[in-house]
Scaffold this motif. Structure first.
Motif, PDB file in Angstrom:
ATOM      1  N   SER A   1       0.683  -1.306   0.040  1.00 21.38           N
ATOM      2  CA  SER A   1      -0.242  -0.326  -0.040  1.00 21.38           C
ATOM      3  C   SER A   1       0.408   1.697   0.387  1.00 21.38           C
ATOM      4  CB  SER A   1      -0.738   0.082   1.244  1.00 21.38           C
ATOM      5  OG  SER A   1      -0.210  -0.057   2.192  1.00 21.38           O
ATOM      6  N   LEU A   2       1.517   0.533   0.409  1.00 22.35           N
ATOM      7  CA  LEU A   2       3.099   2.606   0.456  1.00 22.35           C
ATOM      8  C   LEU A   2       3.305   2.588  -0.967  1.00 22.35           C
ATOM      9  CD1 LEU A   2       5.198   4.228   2.301  1.00 22.35           C
ATOM     10  CD2 LEU A   2       6.424   2.530   2.273  1.00 22.35           C
ATOM     11  N   GLY A   3       3.669   2.014  -1.425  1.00 24.88           N
ATOM     12  CA  GLY A   3       4.237   2.086  -3.558  1.00 24.88           C
ATOM     13  C   GLY A   3       2.385   2.367  -3.207  1.00 24.88           C
ATOM     14  N   VAL A   4       1.760   1.682  -3.776  1.00 27.51           N
ATOM     15  CA  VAL A   4       0.645   2.729  -3.902  1.00 27.51           C
ATOM     16  C   VAL A   4       0.247   3.408  -3.789  1.00 27.51           C
ATOM     17  CG1 VAL A   4      -2.405   1.718  -4.706  1.00 27.51           C
ATOM     18  CG2 VAL A   4      -0.077  -0.354  -5.203  1.00 27.51           C
ATOM     19  N   GLY A   5       0.152   3.719  -2.662  1.00 25.59           N
ATOM     20  CA  GLY A   5       0.074   5.587  -1.787  1.00 25.59           C
ATOM     21  C   GLY A   5       0.813   6.672  -2.496  1.00 25.59           C
ATOM     22  N   LEU A   6       2.460   6.231  -3.072  1.00 21.21           N
ATOM     23  CA  LEU A   6       3.190   7.165  -3.141  1.00 21.21           C
ATOM     24  C   LEU A   6       2.506   7.735  -4.798  1.00 21.21           C
ATOM     25  CD1 LEU A   6       6.606   5.553  -2.107  1.00 21.21           C
ATOM     26  CD2 LEU A   6       5.308   7.710  -1.476  1.00 21.21           C
ATOM     27  N   ALA A   7       2.384   6.441  -5.619  1.00 24.12           N
ATOM     28  CA  ALA A   7       1.195   6.380  -6.992  1.00 24.12           C
ATOM     29  C   ALA A   7       0.690   7.174  -7.301  1.00 24.12           C
ATOM     30  CB  ALA A   7       1.619   5.597  -7.280  1.00 24.12           C
ATOM     31  N   GLN A   8      -1.366   7.442  -5.607  1.00 28.63           N
ATOM     32  CA  GLN A   8      -1.660   8.064  -6.062  1.00 28.63           C
ATOM     33  C   GLN A   8      -1.413   9.587  -5.205  1.00 28.63           C
ATOM     34  OE1 GLN A   8      -4.748   5.813  -3.637  1.00 28.63           O
ATOM     35  NE2 GLN A   8      -5.454   8.074  -2.612  1.00 28.63           N
ATOM     36  N   GLY A   9      -0.335   9.884  -4.281  1.00 28.10           N
ATOM     37  CA  GLY A   9      -0.137  10.350  -4.168  1.00 28.10           C
ATOM     38  C   GLY A   9       0.379  11.154  -4.904  1.00 28.10           C
ATOM     39  N   VAL A  10       1.937  11.416  -4.988  1.00 25.60           N
ATOM     40  CA  VAL A  10       2.767  11.678  -5.798  1.00 25.60           C
ATOM     41  C   VAL A  10       2.332  12.040  -7.214  1.00 25.60           C
ATOM     42  CG1 VAL A  10       4.417  12.027  -6.833  1.00 25.60           C
ATOM     43  CG2 VAL A  10       4.682  11.902  -4.748  1.00 25.60           C
TER      44      VAL A  10
END
Length: 283
Positions: A72-81
């Motif tokens: 979820s960290l990688g997906v969260g970075l892709a979603q945010g940044v």
């Protein structure tokens, strides 16, 4: 009259050849890799303790990075940044063409305006998918590397389950909805204002200042929470962080996002069709 498929191919070729596209890809890739590298180095150095992240207070640092939670960290970075970079790309896709006059050339070649707009939006939607897949790939790889660093294994017994893939698909879908909304928001604003700077600036303000403002409004009590639901930020954040949403929650979230999306598409189509100044002919 050029077909939608032809226009999509042309727009895809244009966006792939633009240096700005690859600059944004390098920024996303570099930032995400830097985050995971820093976290893995922290693990190697023996950092211990808990971290506080939204929805997972007291989660251990190790659990935050390792699978299954680490994905979820990688997906969260892709979603945010990624949403920020996609908004810039969307504004650039329209804004630069207004300033360069390339839209005029396309329309003089009898490209239907609505089809051209749809083709551009479809290319941007494809960009959203690519960004989310890139973030997911880096997140999965980074978490696997972290697992090897911690105990020398891929830890498949802890994450290679059907529930993991269901959760991963849900996270990806939510990320795509979030990024698609802000991408469309930036595109519609750029079309309305015919300004790259306005498209990027207002979108960034709506994204960041909007989140801050709605959180303040929601903190004013029951009435404040209802008022905050008028804004798309509240619906997007509820969709991203909510895990126990009930039917009434889904009702207002879907109504909010579908309503704003339909409004933005309608404004973009009407404005795009009425831009007589960029073409001497019809479209």
């Amino acid at each position: 009259m050029a077909s939608l498929g032809t226009l999509f191919g042309v727009e895809l070729a244009k966006i792939v050849r633009r240096p700005m596209t690859w600059i944004l890809v390098v920024i996303l890739f570099g930032f995400t890799v830097l985050v995971y590298t820093s976290l893995i180095l922290a693990l190697v150095s023996g950092f211990e303790g808990n971290v506080t992240v939204e929805g997972a207070e007291g989660q251990s640092f190790e659990d935050m990075i390792l699978l299954p939670d680490g994905f979820s960290l990688g997906v969260g970075l892709a979603q945010g940044v990624g949403s920020v970079l996609l908004a810039i790309l969307a504004a650039g896709t329209f804004g630069s063409e207004f300033s360069w006059g390339t839209l005029r050339t396309m329309l003089l070649m009898r490209a239907d305006r609505v089809r051209l707009l749809i083709a551009k939006l479809l290319v941007l939607l494809l960009a959203v998918v690519v960004v989310m897949l890139l973030g997911a790939a880096i997140g999965l790889f980074g978490s696997l590397v972290a697992g090897i660093v911690v105990d020398g294994s891929l830890r498949t017994d802890q994450w290679l389950t059907a529930s993991f893939f269901r959760d991963a698909a849900r996270l990806m879908l939510i990320g795509m909805v979030y990024s698609t909304f802000w991408t469309l928001f930036a595109a519609a604003l750029t079309i309305v204002t015919r300004s790259l700077a306005a498209g990027i600036g207002v979108t960034m303000a709506a994204l960041f200042v909007g989140d801050f403002t709605t959180s303040i409004i929601a903190g004013l009590g029951t009435l404040g929470r209802w008022i905050s639901r008028i804004f798309p930020n509240t619906a997007l954040n509820a969709l991203s962080t909510g895990t126990d949403l009930v039917a009434t929650d889904w009702a207002w979230i879907v109504t909010n996002l579908v309503g704003y999306t339909a409004l933005m598409l309608a404004i973009a189509v009407v404005r795009f069709r009425r831009m007589n100044m960029i073409s001497g002919g019809g479209g």
